[in-house]
Design a protein around this motif. Structure first.
Motif, short mmCIF file in Angstrom:
data_model
loop_
_atom_site.label_atom_id
_atom_site.label_comp_id
_atom_site.label_asym_id
_atom_site.label_seq_id
_atom_site.Cartn_x
_atom_site.Cartn_y
_atom_site.Cartn_z
N PRO A 81 -36.13 8.81 -28.69
CA PRO A 81 -35.71 8.18 -27.43
C PRO A 81 -35.09 9.22 -26.50
CG PRO A 81 -35.08 6.81 -29.29
CD PRO A 81 -35.58 8.10 -29.88
N GLY A 82 -35.45 9.13 -25.22
CA GLY A 82 -34.88 10.04 -24.23
C GLY A 82 -35.61 11.36 -24.07
N ASP A 83 -36.64 11.61 -24.87
CA ASP A 83 -37.39 12.85 -24.74
C ASP A 83 -38.09 12.93 -23.39
OD1 ASP A 83 -36.77 13.87 -27.22
OD2 ASP A 83 -38.66 13.32 -28.18
N VAL A 84 -38.28 14.16 -22.90
CA VAL A 84 -39.18 14.43 -21.78
C VAL A 84 -40.44 15.05 -22.37
CG1 VAL A 84 -39.54 15.65 -19.61
CG2 VAL A 84 -37.25 14.79 -20.20
N VAL A 85 -41.57 14.38 -22.19
CA VAL A 85 -42.83 14.80 -22.81
C VAL A 85 -43.80 15.19 -21.70
CG1 VAL A 85 -44.72 14.12 -24.34
CG2 VAL A 85 -42.42 13.17 -24.70
N LEU A 86 -44.35 16.38 -21.80
CA LEU A 86 -45.32 16.86 -20.81
C LEU A 86 -46.68 17.01 -21.47
CD1 LEU A 86 -42.39 18.49 -20.20
CD2 LEU A 86 -43.71 19.11 -18.17
N GLY A 87 -47.70 16.41 -20.84
CA GLY A 87 -49.06 16.46 -21.38
C GLY A 87 -50.01 17.13 -20.41
N GLU A 88 -50.54 18.28 -20.80
CA GLU A 88 -51.49 19.00 -19.95
C GLU A 88 -52.82 18.28 -19.90
OE1 GLU A 88 -52.90 21.66 -17.38
OE2 GLU A 88 -50.88 21.95 -18.20
N ALA A 89 -53.52 18.44 -18.79
CA ALA A 89 -54.84 17.82 -18.63
C ALA A 89 -55.75 18.24 -19.79
CB ALA A 89 -55.46 18.26 -17.30
N GLY A 90 -56.52 17.29 -20.31
CA GLY A 90 -57.42 17.57 -21.42
C GLY A 90 -57.04 16.79 -22.65
#
Length: 580
Positions: A376-385
């Protein structure tokens, strides 16, 4: 009160809530950077290049509300322009400040460096005007009014703006107001607001199967809390478009998932498309968010709430803002309990797929373990693909924030965006998932993360090039190849202080050990995941097929023309025969 122009601009930036100014120094902005160095409440944060600075500002704004960057004229502006355009497409408020040649050079059309040496000082502004909602060249005569106007426009539209600050006016003093800058959305027209809220409340009261769908503007305009309270009060199921991933609490019993037209889960598609009162919050149906415009929305039962106006069916109502109308509807709507809406959503099984621990790592083995790793509270970044395809369909923990760029889709965006978000929200755990091809575009910004001793967990998906492109076209084509770097060695090449944990994962057992070590690491964790070249989530494979057909058509390279056999006539001439 008199104040130097650059100092006043720094003050206005801090009053807007900006605590960090990203960018790259250049001779035309150094006088302003000296003033930033002396200013209270704001810090200059250097980037490796201007494009990365723009991406970092974008990431900062997504977790801090609004951002700013500074470049130098010409080369710096055009270096940043791709990131500014991305912020425009994704509705992200970014203030772009450029140090220009001195005003006397501009007025005399002097042929100076960083220009096209043609005496034209308006060409860069014309370029930037295509990707910003307000622009100004600051002079002593207009500094106060133009700075305030442009900053307010940035907040009003939640999109980038462009300020040109000549190097010889930064230290000129001007009369400035004592009052602080106030960034606020305009108030709604009272009569229009009352009428709109009444009609929406009545529509909800008579609906048997209402639903709400939100897009990214729900986050940008800060109304997600109201949407969730309305859903709870009236038992309304809620869905999000892909750009609004994490806008709503995905653990709520009212959250049903992502709506993507024909690509939606059947349960989500049914709720949205069969709703007899569908409330949309800032919806923009793009090709990627609607599976190539396959949404089916009944216009007669659709209430389309936009940032500064709305429509109910075919009736257009200007002068009503998102927050005002949602707040009024929440206040006036009667509580309702609907059995269908209050049923707990299906929860993905936490069981891990069966497989040997020494088996090579695959996407099927990777993502269920990542789901367990999230907090909970994480910042998750997902690159295109492959990363975004997997994360966008994964239920996130409560309070998590998801950052991606599904509309503009610039590869390499997420690494500098990670840096920006970390600078603004360093107390939150950040996780980045990025492919090897994307990483190579902006890899330098890893050094900026290490320089400030920031502590994200970075997952580098090494699948030998551009897998998403290979799925669309050119599986074995050289243009989809990238050099196979020693990725896990880069944190040590970029930082001599050895403040990173670097790991290489090739098997399921390696992954589980790496995740355990990441939990207790005190510095940046860099995990290189070695994956098969053509391995990808099933959703991405379907996406690739659909978009290949859309992009190239029936005569495209994936559908080579049929060969027509030639027959010989009695006269010896060739004639067309049957299709082979």
């Amino acid at each position: 009160m008199r104040m130097q122009i650059g100092t006043f601009l720094a003050r206005r930036l801090t009053e807007a809530g900006i605590r960090h100014l990203f960018g790259v120094p250049g001779d035309f902005n150094l006088s302003f950077l000296e003033q930033i160095r002396e200013a209270n409440g704001i810090e200059f944060v250097g980037n490796c290049n201007e494009l990365n600075a723009a991406y970092a500002s974008d990431g900062y704004a997504r977790t801090s509300g609004i951002a700013a960057l500074v470049t130098t004229f010409g080369v710096g502006d055009l270096g940043a322009i791709g990131g500014i355009a991305g912020a425009y497409a994704e509705n992200v408020p970014v203030v772009h400040i450029t140090g220009t040649p001195p005003l006397h050079a501009v007025n005399s059309r002097a042929l100076v460096h960083h220009t096209l040496v043609d005496g034209d000082y308006d060409n860069i502004g014309r370029c930037m005007s295509e990707f910003t909602v307000a622009q100004a060249r600051i002079t002593p005569a207009n500094a106060v009014s133009e700075i305030d106007r442009v900053l307010r426009a940035c907040w009003l539209e939640r999109r980038p703006v462009h300020l040109q600050l000549p190097s010889d006016v930064t230290h000129v003093t001007v009369e400035v107001p004592d009052s602080p800058l106030v960034l606020a959305d305009p108030a709604s027209d009272p009569e229009q607001l009352s009428n709109a809220a009444q009609r929406i409340v009545e529509a909800l009261a008579t609906a048997h199967f209402p639903a709400i769908v939100v897009d990214a503007d729900a986050m940008r305009f800060g109304v997600t809390d109201i949407v969730q309270k309305l859903a709870e009060k009236c038992s309304i199921p809620c869905a999000s478009l892909a750009p609004a991933k994490s806008a709503l609490d995905e653990t709520s019993k009212h959250y049903v998932g992502t709506y993507a037209g024909a690509a939606s889960a059947e349960s989500v598609r049914s709720i949205v498309e069969n709703a007899d009162c569908l409330i949309g919050v800032g919806l923009r149906f793009t090709d990627t968010s609607s599976a190539l415009f396959s949404q089916h929305i009944n216009p007669e039962t659709f209430i389309d709430l936009r940032r500064h106006d709305l429509s109910i069916g075919t009736t257009q109502m200007p002068g009503v803002t998102l927050r005002d109308v949602l707040a009024r509807v929440l206040d006036e709507a009667q509580p309702v309990v609907r059995e269908r809406a209050t049923q707990a959503p299906t929860v993905a099984s936490d069981a891990l797929p069966a497989g040997s621990s020494d088996a090579p790592l695959t996407h099927a083995m990777l993502w269920p373990r990542i789901r367990r790793f999230l907090k909970p509270g994480d910042v998750v970044l997902g690159e295109a693909g492959t990363s975004h395809a997997s994360l966008s369909s994964m239920k996130l923990p409560a309070g998590a924030t998801y950052i991606a760029q599904p509309i503009w889709g610039a590869i390499g965006y997420t690494l500098p965006a990670l840096f920006g978000s970390l600078v603004g929200a360093s107390s939150r755990r950040h996780l980045l998932f990025i492919g090897d091809g994307s990483f190579q575009l902006t890899a330098q910004e890893l050094s900026s993360i290490l320089r400030r001793d920031l502590k994200p967990v970075i997952f580098l998906l090494n699948n030998a090039g551009y897998t998403i492109e290979r799925l669309i076209l050119g599986e074995h084509s050289a243009y989809n190849d990238v050099a196979n770097w020693r990725y896990a060695g880069l944190p040590h090449a970029f930082d001599r202080r050895e403040r990173a944990l670097s790991l290489v994962v090739e098997t399921v057992a390696d992954l589980e050990a790496a995740l355990n070590r990441a939990e207790s690491a005190e510095h940046l964790v860099f995990i290189e995941l070695k994956l098969p070249m053509m391995d990808a989530p099933e959703s991405l494979k379907k996406f690739a097929d659909i978009f290949a057909d859309f992009d190239y058509g029936e005569c495209g390279p994936r559908n080579p023309p049929k060969v027509t056999a030639l027959k010989t006539s009695p006269s010896g001439r060739h004639v067309a025969g049957e299709t082979a």
